[in-house]
Design a protein around this motif. Structure first.
Motif, short mmCIF file in Angstrom:
data_model
loop_
_atom_site.label_atom_id
_atom_site.label_comp_id
_atom_site.label_asym_id
_atom_site.label_seq_id
_atom_site.Cartn_x
_atom_site.Cartn_y
_atom_site.Cartn_z
N GLY A 272 -29.75 4.83 16.98
CA GLY A 272 -30.18 4.41 15.66
C GLY A 272 -29.47 5.05 14.50
O GLY A 272 -29.80 4.76 13.34
N ARG A 273 -28.49 5.91 14.73
CA ARG A 273 -27.90 6.64 13.63
C ARG A 273 -27.27 5.75 12.57
O ARG A 273 -27.31 6.07 11.38
CB ARG A 273 -26.84 7.63 14.16
N GLY A 274 -26.69 4.65 12.97
CA GLY A 274 -26.03 3.78 11.99
C GLY A 274 -26.90 2.65 11.47
O GLY A 274 -26.41 1.79 10.73
N VAL A 275 -28.18 2.65 11.81
CA VAL A 275 -29.07 1.54 11.46
C VAL A 275 -29.69 1.73 10.08
O VAL A 275 -30.03 2.85 9.67
CB VAL A 275 -30.17 1.39 12.54
N SER A 276 -29.85 0.62 9.36
CA SER A 276 -30.57 0.58 8.07
C SER A 276 -29.94 1.45 7.00
O SER A 276 -30.64 2.20 6.31
CB SER A 276 -32.06 0.94 8.27
N ASN A 277 -28.63 1.34 6.86
CA ASN A 277 -27.96 1.94 5.72
C ASN A 277 -28.12 0.99 4.52
O ASN A 277 -28.58 -0.15 4.68
CB ASN A 277 -26.49 2.19 6.03
N GLU A 278 -27.73 1.43 3.35
CA GLU A 278 -27.91 0.63 2.14
C GLU A 278 -26.60 0.53 1.38
O GLU A 278 -25.93 1.54 1.14
CB GLU A 278 -28.98 1.28 1.27
N VAL A 279 -26.23 -0.69 1.02
CA VAL A 279 -25.00 -0.92 0.27
C VAL A 279 -25.12 -0.30 -1.11
O VAL A 279 -26.15 -0.44 -1.79
CB VAL A 279 -24.69 -2.42 0.18
N CYS B 271 -18.55 4.19 20.38
CA CYS B 271 -17.60 3.94 19.29
C CYS B 271 -17.18 5.29 18.74
O CYS B 271 -18.03 6.08 18.29
CB CYS B 271 -18.25 3.10 18.19
N ALA B 272 -15.89 5.58 18.76
CA ALA B 272 -15.38 6.88 18.34
C ALA B 272 -14.76 6.80 16.95
O ALA B 272 -14.19 5.77 16.57
CB ALA B 272 -14.35 7.38 19.34
N GLY B 273 -14.89 7.90 16.21
CA GLY B 273 -14.26 8.00 14.90
C GLY B 273 -14.76 6.98 13.91
O GLY B 273 -13.98 6.36 13.19
N VAL B 274 -16.09 6.81 13.83
CA VAL B 274 -16.67 5.82 12.92
C VAL B 274 -16.82 6.44 11.53
O VAL B 274 -17.42 7.51 11.36
CB VAL B 274 -18.05 5.36 13.42
N SER B 275 -16.27 5.77 10.53
CA SER B 275 -16.40 6.20 9.14
C SER B 275 -16.87 5.03 8.30
O SER B 275 -16.48 3.88 8.54
CB SER B 275 -15.06 6.71 8.59
N ILE B 276 -17.71 5.32 7.32
CA ILE B 276 -18.17 4.28 6.39
C ILE B 276 -18.36 4.90 5.02
O ILE B 276 -18.85 6.03 4.88
CB ILE B 276 -19.48 3.61 6.89
N SER B 277 -17.93 4.17 4.00
CA SER B 277 -18.11 4.60 2.62
C SER B 277 -18.56 3.41 1.79
O SER B 277 -18.44 2.26 2.22
CB SER B 277 -16.81 5.19 2.05
N GLY B 278 -19.08 3.69 0.59
CA GLY B 278 -19.63 2.63 -0.25
C GLY B 278 -21.07 2.33 0.06
O GLY B 278 -21.60 1.31 -0.39
N THR B 279 -21.72 3.20 0.81
CA THR B 279 -23.12 3.04 1.18
C THR B 279 -23.91 4.27 0.76
O THR B 279 -23.35 5.31 0.39
CB THR B 279 -23.26 2.85 2.70
N ARG B 280 -25.22 4.15 0.83
CA ARG B 280 -26.07 5.28 0.46
C ARG B 280 -25.80 6.50 1.33
O ARG B 280 -25.76 7.64 0.85
CB ARG B 280 -27.54 4.86 0.57
N TRP B 281 -25.59 6.26 2.63
CA TRP B 281 -25.28 7.35 3.55
C TRP B 281 -23.89 7.10 4.14
O TRP B 281 -23.65 6.09 4.79
CB TRP B 281 -26.31 7.44 4.67
#
Length: 229
Positions: free
Chosen positions: A185-192, A163-173
């Motif tokens: 595992g990089r995207g696993v167990s983030n927190e809202v 998956c290329a160019g993945v961005s996420i906001s509104g989370t702890r990380w």
């Protein structure tokens, strides 16, 4: 165009909290033995799809009287769930939700993975409930905004390849235009975050977003220890 199609699959009974999320006007498609679980949950499927090797005789009799039946040979290249999702896609809905569960790992992986088929790309929203846990599937390029319980757990997993160019906001990380390799595992167990609104964007690939339906309980601090010195 239909607004919302729900595909009922798997070998497990449907959880009440999942059924409560389904709109009354949704069109219900049942996959083989999933028909029995749909009927037990009070749902009324309009179609039964599959090779019909696991639906009960009583369920099949109900379908013959109340639904259309699309019977396929057991000697086929696609799973029953894939066939049902293909039928749903042909109706050009605004949303497809897959609901099911079971204890066979191969069936679970391929059922969840079926929402990554390229012929589902035109569907604006793809999500599912499997064994009572919710997930969304985002085909790139695309973006998705979710409203989730603050402090609940959210994981981004590349099940179908890079998956290329993945961005996420509104989370702890936060992530800003990173590449996620398959099943890392990089995207696993983030927190809202406290606002509960999460924004996700990808430029290419197919991203599966697992999000729990209830907040993660806070960790209790250890009780104070007595000092006997």
């Amino acid at each position: 165009m239909h607004e919302h199609i729900v595909v009922i699959s798997g070998s497990a009974p449907l959880a009440p909290h999942v059924i409560n999320t389904l709109p009354d006007e949704a069109i219900i498609l049942a996959v083989d033995g999933g028909l029995d679980h749909a009927l037990a949950a009070g749902l009324t499927p309009s179609s039964l799809i599959g090779d019909l090797d696991s639906v009960s005789p009583a369920g099949l009799a109900w379908a013959e009287a109340n639904a259309t039946i699309s019977r396929h040979s057991a000697d086929k290249a696609q799973t029953d769930t894939e066939l049902a999702l293909a039928s749903a896609a042909e109706m050009h809905p605004a949303r497809i939700t897959l609901v099911g569960g079971g204890n066979r790992l191969d069936h679970s992986i391929t059922a969840i993975g079926a929402l990554g088929h390229r012929w589902l790309m035109p569907i604006p929203r793809l999500d599912g409930w499997w064994n009572g846990e919710h997930f969304d599937v985002l085909h790139g390029p695309g973006e998705l905004q979710l409203t989730l319980p603050p402090a609940s757990t959210l994981s981004l997993v590349a099940l179908h390849g890079l998956c290329a160019g993945v961005s996420i906001s509104g989370t702890r990380w936060a992530l800003d235009s990173v590449d996620l390799a398959p099943l890392v595992g990089r995207g696993v167990s983030n927190e809202v975050g406290p606002g509960g609104v999460v924004s996700i964007r990808i430029s290419a690939g197919i991203l599966t977003i697992f999000n729990t339906s209830t907040p993660t309980p806070p960790t209790e601090p250890p009780p104070p220890t007595e000092n006997h010195s």
